[in-house]
Design a protein around this motif. Structure first.
Motif, mmCIF file in Angstrom:
data_model
loop_
_atom_site.group_PDB
_atom_site.id
_atom_site.type_symbol
_atom_site.label_atom_id
_atom_site.label_comp_id
_atom_site.label_asym_id
_atom_site.label_seq_id
_atom_site.Cartn_x
_atom_site.Cartn_y
_atom_site.Cartn_z
ATOM 1 N N ASP A 1 40.541 36.455 31.856
ATOM 2 C CA ASP A 1 39.317 37.138 32.286
ATOM 3 C C ASP A 1 38.287 36.146 32.804
ATOM 4 O O ASP A 1 37.078 36.318 32.615
ATOM 5 C CB ASP A 1 38.709 37.954 31.136
ATOM 6 C CG ASP A 1 39.596 39.107 30.721
ATOM 7 O OD1 ASP A 1 40.289 39.664 31.594
ATOM 8 O OD2 ASP A 1 39.611 39.450 29.519
ATOM 9 N N GLU A 2 38.759 35.094 33.444
ATOM 10 C CA GLU A 2 37.880 34.055 33.976
ATOM 11 C C GLU A 2 37.581 34.352 35.437
ATOM 12 O O GLU A 2 38.391 34.090 36.324
ATOM 13 C CB GLU A 2 38.536 32.689 33.814
ATOM 14 C CG GLU A 2 37.692 31.525 34.283
ATOM 15 C CD GLU A 2 36.318 31.528 33.675
ATOM 16 O OE1 GLU A 2 35.361 31.888 34.407
ATOM 17 O OE2 GLU A 2 36.186 31.192 32.490
ATOM 18 N N THR A 3 36.404 34.927 35.681
ATOM 19 C CA THR A 3 36.043 35.340 37.038
ATOM 20 C C THR A 3 35.170 34.317 37.759
ATOM 21 O O THR A 3 34.914 34.457 38.948
ATOM 22 C CB THR A 3 35.289 36.688 36.996
ATOM 23 O OG1 THR A 3 34.123 36.541 36.172
ATOM 24 C CG2 THR A 3 36.174 37.779 36.408
ATOM 25 N N GLY A 4 34.720 33.283 37.049
ATOM 26 C CA GLY A 4 33.813 32.322 37.658
ATOM 27 C C GLY A 4 34.499 31.161 38.342
ATOM 28 O O GLY A 4 33.828 30.255 38.843
ATOM 29 N N ILE A 5 35.830 31.175 38.372
ATOM 30 C CA ILE A 5 36.586 30.068 38.967
ATOM 31 C C ILE A 5 37.596 30.625 39.951
ATOM 32 O O ILE A 5 38.301 31.594 39.645
ATOM 33 C CB ILE A 5 37.336 29.255 37.882
ATOM 34 C CG1 ILE A 5 36.379 28.775 36.798
ATOM 35 C CG2 ILE A 5 38.055 28.063 38.501
ATOM 36 C CD1 ILE A 5 37.062 28.077 35.647
ATOM 37 N N GLY A 6 37.691 29.998 41.130
ATOM 38 C CA GLY A 6 38.709 30.352 42.103
ATOM 39 C C GLY A 6 39.681 29.213 42.283
ATOM 40 O O GLY A 6 39.314 28.041 42.132
ATOM 41 N N PRO A 7 40.940 29.467 42.618
ATOM 42 C CA PRO A 7 41.940 28.408 42.728
ATOM 43 C C PRO A 7 41.639 27.372 43.799
ATOM 44 O O PRO A 7 42.104 26.230 43.702
ATOM 45 C CB PRO A 7 43.238 29.154 43.048
ATOM 46 C CG PRO A 7 42.895 30.574 43.239
ATOM 47 C CD PRO A 7 41.492 30.800 42.811
ATOM 48 N N ARG A 8 40.838 27.734 44.816
ATOM 49 C CA ARG A 8 40.547 26.787 45.894
ATOM 50 C C ARG A 8 39.249 26.012 45.682
ATOM 51 O O ARG A 8 38.907 25.158 46.500
ATOM 52 C CB ARG A 8 40.479 27.537 47.225
ATOM 53 C CG ARG A 8 41.800 28.163 47.642
ATOM 54 C CD ARG A 8 41.689 28.819 48.994
ATOM 55 N NE ARG A 8 42.954 29.426 49.413
ATOM 56 C CZ ARG A 8 43.134 30.062 50.558
ATOM 57 N NH1 ARG A 8 42.121 30.169 51.412
ATOM 58 N NH2 ARG A 8 44.309 30.586 50.849
#
Length: 495
Positions: free
Chosen positions: A126-133
């Motif tokens: 549920d980690e919405t503050g991080i994107g893979p890029r």
């Protein structure tokens, strides 16, 4: 899920673990506590395959296992998150998560698969503050901690996750993010072995607490049946109350050593304070309240631009740390590793950093300084990086004592040190104050502020919102820390 039975380990003939046994249930957060050198990290490194035990067995899901390499432990479902991050700041989150294990298609790294799998792992938490890029350097420290955890989860189907001092690098407001992450991992059935010096989070998060002392297991306690005194007694053999030496009596205080009148800059507004010889004054407040900004302003690192200040009765408003040092001020910074010490230099060279760098201070005998702070090191030639956290902090204090300051400012004086070292630092602080030094302590640990301070000043949004007498309650401090600005300050902020 996991049982470690009668595990022993020696280095160069010195036994550091003595038949330690430990077990972990699915979804359990099991805290591992003890002073520095108790054997916590050694036990966990054996579990993670970084060390091999001399004796003892590891049983995982009912099968006896033996690991001679970290890759074997990872393949078996054991992940280890070290206190020190091992991330590449200029690489993306996905590149860090799959570093050394990149998916390959037709001889090239398959970025699409790597980023998709990273996004799936983040979504599972549920980690919405991080994107893979996203680049790791653009993330907060708490988010970087999450990337370390995701990296461990990506290595295999993790069943057991070891977290070594996970909140040590985090700011106050970031600790709640980690709490949520630990809870979500636990709900997925992952067993967590949680190493920490912070008793509050041990009691907040764990189901059981195992205490190590001098390489031996001395107790395993059910968290809901124990209290802080029980844990401290098991760790160091004395009560928690003995951590805080007696406060100064009013008649023991001398003349003002530090005064500030209407001190202001872009972060601080109308600061008025007086600090007397022999007095220990605490500064409390929430993250962002201006506590560290006040310490840096006093020390000339981010100076006051308005107002008046005196040290030892003489006017001084330092515009640089050099001016502050020559004026009789010292600052023990929050981050001793990057701002307080030169880790690859010797104990001797670190103790003399200030006196060698600032004209006007003669060199002092190092041996006496180290005895004064009760530093434990192999010898004066030992590199600072090989000292425990508590001894590194004592070395920082020794460096400043060499300059003979009138006012000693601490920013988080005991962050990341064990309870025994905390007690030693508290005792040293009170000894220094009794010799006439004035001490200002900035700390996010309210029990420490309450136990150490002769008075407590509370900050919010760059202003002092109130003063409390010795022994104030946490509720009184928090009431002032969350109070609104005065109307004038509010109007200025709105403008």
């Amino acid at each position: 899920m996991l049982t470690m039975r009668r595990v022993s380990k020696s280095f160069l003939g010195v036994r550091v673990l003595h038949e330690v046994s430990l077990d972990l249930e699915p979804g359990e957060v099991h805290a591992l506590v003890g002073e520095n050198g108790a054997g916590k990290s050694t036990l966990m490194k054996i579990l993670a395959g970084e060390y091999t035990p001399d004796e003892g067995t590891i049983v995982l899901d009912g099968a006896e296992r033996s690991f001679s390499h970290p890759a074997q432990a990872q393949a078996a479902g054991i992940g280890l998150v070290h206190q020190e991050f091992a991330l590449l700041p200029h690489r993306t989150v996905a590149e860090n998560v799959f570093l050394g294990r990149e998916p390959v298609r037709r001889g090239f790294v398959d970025r699409r698969v790597m980023e998709r799998r990273t996004a799936e792992l983040l979504a599972e938490l549920d980690e919405t503050g991080i994107g893979p890029r996203m680049l790791v350097k653009d993330l907060s420290v708490a988010r970087q901690q999450t990337v370390e955890i995701v990296k461990a989860l990506a290595a295999s189907e993790v069943r057991v996750l070891v977290m070594d001092e996970p909140t040590a690098p985090l700011a106050d407001h970031e600790v709640e993010l980690l709490y949520g992450l630990v809870h979500r991992l636990s709900e997925r059935g992952i067993g967590i072995l949680y190493i920490s010096h912070r008793l509050r989070e041990v009691f907040d998060l764990s189901r059981r607490i195992t205490v190590l002392k001098d390489g031996r297991k001395v107790a395993t306690l059910n968290t809901d049946e124990a209290n802080a005194d029980d844990v401290v007694r098991a760790m160091v053999g004395r009560e928690l109350g003995s951590y805080y030496p007696p406060r100064a009596r009013p008649e023991e205080l001398g003349d003002p050593r530090l005064t500030v009148t209407s001190g202001s800059n872009d972060r601080l507004h109308g600061i008025d304070l007086t600090l007397r010889a022999g007095e220990v004054v605490g500064i409390a407040g929430l993250q962002g309240s201006g506590r560290t900004s006040l310490a840096r302003a006093l020390f000339g690192a981010a100076p006051f631009t308005n107002g008046r200040m005196t040290v030892g009765g003489r006017p001084l408003r330092p515009t640089s740390p050099r001016e502050a040092i020559l004026g009789g001020l010292a600052l023990v910074t929050e981050d001793r590793k990057t701002e307080g010490l030169s880790l690859r230099q010797s104990v001797r060279d670190n103790a003399l950093l200030v006196t060698r760098a600032v004209p006007g201070h003669g060199l002092r005998e190092v041996g006496r300084l180290l005895e004064r702070v009760r530093l434990r090191a192999r010898d004066e030639d030992q590199e600072a990086q090989y000292l425990s956290g508590g001894n590194q902090q004592k070395l920082v204090i020794a460096k400043w004592l060499a300059a003979r300051p009138q006012v000693l400012i601490f920013d988080e004086p005991t962050r990341g040190v064990d309870v025994g070292a905390k007690a030693a630092i508290h005792t040293l602080v009170r000894e220094l104050s009794r010799e006439g030094m004035a001490v200002l302590i900035v700390s996010s640990e309210l029990p420490e502020l309450i136990g150490m301070s002769d008075r407590i000043l509370v900050m919010a949004e760059g202003t002092l919102t109130g003063e409390l007498a010795a022994g104030a309650s946490e509720e009184e401090i928090m009431r002032l820390a969350t109070s609104d600005h005065t109307a004038a300050a509010g109007e200025e902020s709105a403008a």
